[in-house]
Design an enzyme around this catalytic site. Structure first.
Site, PDB file in Angstrom:
ATOM      1  N   THR A 197      86.196  56.907  38.772  1.00 40.05           N
ATOM      2  CA  THR A 197      87.651  56.428  39.353  1.00 40.05           C
ATOM      3  C   THR A 197      87.703  54.943  39.330  1.00 40.05           C
ATOM      4  O   THR A 197      88.355  54.344  39.460  1.00 40.05           O
ATOM      5  CB  THR A 197      88.259  57.418  40.509  1.00 40.05           C
ATOM      6  OG1 THR A 197      88.774  58.515  39.922  1.00 40.05           O
ATOM      7  CG2 THR A 197      89.402  56.691  41.025  1.00 40.05           C
ATOM      8  N   ASP A 198      86.311  54.565  40.201  1.00 35.55           N
ATOM      9  CA  ASP A 198      86.144  53.098  40.343  1.00 35.55           C
ATOM     10  C   ASP A 198      86.370  52.421  39.261  1.00 35.55           C
ATOM     11  O   ASP A 198      87.030  51.246  39.133  1.00 35.55           O
ATOM     12  CB  ASP A 198      85.004  53.035  41.112  1.00 35.55           C
ATOM     13  CG  ASP A 198      84.712  53.652  42.589  1.00 35.55           C
ATOM     14  OD1 ASP A 198      85.397  52.779  43.314  1.00 35.55           O
ATOM     15  OD2 ASP A 198      84.467  54.686  42.779  1.00 35.55           O
ATOM     16  N   TYR A 199      85.704  52.863  38.131  1.00 37.38           N
ATOM     17  CA  TYR A 199      85.618  52.087  37.039  1.00 37.38           C
ATOM     18  C   TYR A 199      87.133  52.035  36.137  1.00 37.38           C
ATOM     19  O   TYR A 199      87.656  50.957  35.690  1.00 37.38           O
ATOM     20  CB  TYR A 199      84.503  52.477  35.901  1.00 37.38           C
ATOM     21  CG  TYR A 199      83.077  51.944  36.424  1.00 37.38           C
ATOM     22  CD1 TYR A 199      82.816  50.556  35.928  1.00 37.38           C
ATOM     23  CD2 TYR A 199      82.307  52.671  37.278  1.00 37.38           C
ATOM     24  CE1 TYR A 199      81.554  49.935  36.107  1.00 37.38           C
ATOM     25  CE2 TYR A 199      81.154  51.986  37.597  1.00 37.38           C
ATOM     26  CZ  TYR A 199      80.745  50.663  37.188  1.00 37.38           C
ATOM     27  OH  TYR A 199      79.655  50.283  37.567  1.00 37.38           O
TER      28      TYR A 199
END
Length: 425
Positions: A180-182
């Site tokens: 999700t960060d990426y």
């Protein structure tokens, strides 16, 4: 003013790519923010990463070699590392001066932090109206949960993604990566580019509000209308992709796994023939996409039974020869051995002062006319403090030493006590 208007500056001349000439100030930690700014740096932007003396916590994630952060070498690449204590008046003034010379600022503090430091968008854009401010947070800048802390994994749970991940008879699982960060970093970078284009047309910048939970929730696109109209709450499906069949992992006779995806009618026919199971094409349960999905358990059992008669590699080779999307389940060791990753420049060895060379993941996406590049690996905390402040703001040597002595900035390799004695002498 962007550095495209300052062609004499060395950093601008050495960078290539569609963002060459634009300056980005990164005020970020951990993953989503640094990954967003890294995308911009890969495509030529001059990225100045501003950190406190202790550095970004991402430098402590993952492996270390000879005291070097290997993750930091990758995610902090193509950036200049500047250490400024923005909690001091002098440090805050330096940051504002840098931002006045920038096109984009990327930050991922908890909402309200910049405002408490008197660094809200109204302040940052006062003398730089074209400024684009990218704000990455767990729950967004507004709403009842805006002030809550949130990492990617937390926001996956909130967005419903974690409920959908794993096997139905086990607790919700996760991929062992910061997915999700990426994903958020890509949305944030895309938003920044749209805002930058609009600023070029109108002369006015804006704020890009990228929330981790919203990036995760965007993966629920097919689930939202289904629930709205049918009330169905979907459950975890294990290794299969819901909605199509067969699309799953199958274990070969050697114990290894192959993923086979026969999502449409044409591919399903090719798969059945590659299995020497033309009889599956006559089964009324499997003649349509919906029929195969409805009867996915029976169909998966057929494919799984066939897979046990060959090795995983043999299964993959037969499917590939028939034009069926397939892959062995690779480990990172397999990836390093596969020629496709090297041919596509997805495993890039880059020189490193301490380690000699470090291989990092390549640039994505590939542009035919203005491709991105990896100019250097991540620098140490404060390695470029003096050089950047001299180049961008024209601060003299003596003034830089005074700022370091007073704790407003930190230059890597400079002992503040020894430097104070040298200045006084």
């Amino acid at each position: 003013m962007s550095c495209i208007e300052k062609l004499s500056e060395t950093s601008c001349l050495t960078a290539t790519g569609p963002l060459a000439g634009y300056r980005v100030i990164e005020l970020c930690s951990t993953i989503a923010g640094p990954a967003c700014a890294r995308l911009m740096g890969d495509f030529g932007a001059e990225v100045i990463k501003v950190e406190p003396r202790e550095g970004d916590s991402v430098r402590s994630i993952g492996g270390q070699d000879k005291g070097v952060s290997l993750y930091g070498s990758a995610i902090l690449r193509n950036k200049e590392a500047v250490s400024i204590n923005i909690k001091t008046e002098a440090g805050r003034d330096l940051l504002l001066k840098l931002i006045n010379e920038a096109d984009i600022v990327v930050e991922n503090f908890r909402p309200g932090t910049l405002e408490r430091l008197n660094l809200g968008y109204d302040v940052l854009s006062k003398d730089n109206p074209k400024l684009v401010l990218v704000r990455i947070s767990g729950y967004g800048q507004t709403g009842p949960y805006a002030a809550k802390p949130g990492y990617g994994a937390i926001c996956e749970a909130f967005a419903g993604v974690r409920h959908m991940t794993g096997d139905p008879d086990r607790p919700p699982s996760r991929t062992a990566l910061a997915a999700t960060d990426y994903l958020t970093s890509v949305y944030a970078a895309f938003g920044a580019m749209m805002a930058l284009l609009n600023a070029q047309k109108t002369g006015v910048g804006q704020v890009v509000d990228a929330a981790l939970y919203e990036a995760a929730f965007s993966m629920m696109e097919s689930v939202v209308p289904d629930y709205d109209r049918t009330g169905v709450v979907p459950m975890r499906q294990g290794s299969r992709l819901p909605g199509t069949a067969p699309n799953n992992l199958y274990r070969g006779s050697d114990g290894n796994y192959v993923l086979i995806a026969a999502n449409n009618d044409a591919v399903f026919k090719r798969m059945a023939r590659a299995m020497d199971r033309a009889d599956l094409l006559e089964d009324p349960r499997y003649t349509t996409i919906r029929g195969r999905n409805t009867n996915h358990e029976a169909l998966d059992a057929e494919v799984a039974e066939w897979a046990t008669t060959v090795t995983a590699r043999e299964a993959a080779e037969r499917m590939e020869a028939a034009g069926v999307p397939t892959s062995l389940v690779y480990t990172i060791a397999d990836i390093f051995e596969d020629p496709h990753f090297r041919e596509r420049d997805m495993l890039v060895p880059v020189p490193h002062e301490t380690l000699g060379e470090v291989t990092v993941a390549g640039v994505v996406p590939k542009l035919s006319a203005t491709p991105g590049s990896i100019r250097h690996l991540g620098h140490e905390v404060g390695e470029d403090t003096f050089a950047v402040l001299q180049r961008v703001l024209g601060i003299s040597d003596n003034a830089l030493h005074d700022l370091a002595r007073d704790g407003a900035i930190m230059q890597h390799g400079l002992d503040a006590f020894d430097e104070r004695k040298a200045v006084r002498a």
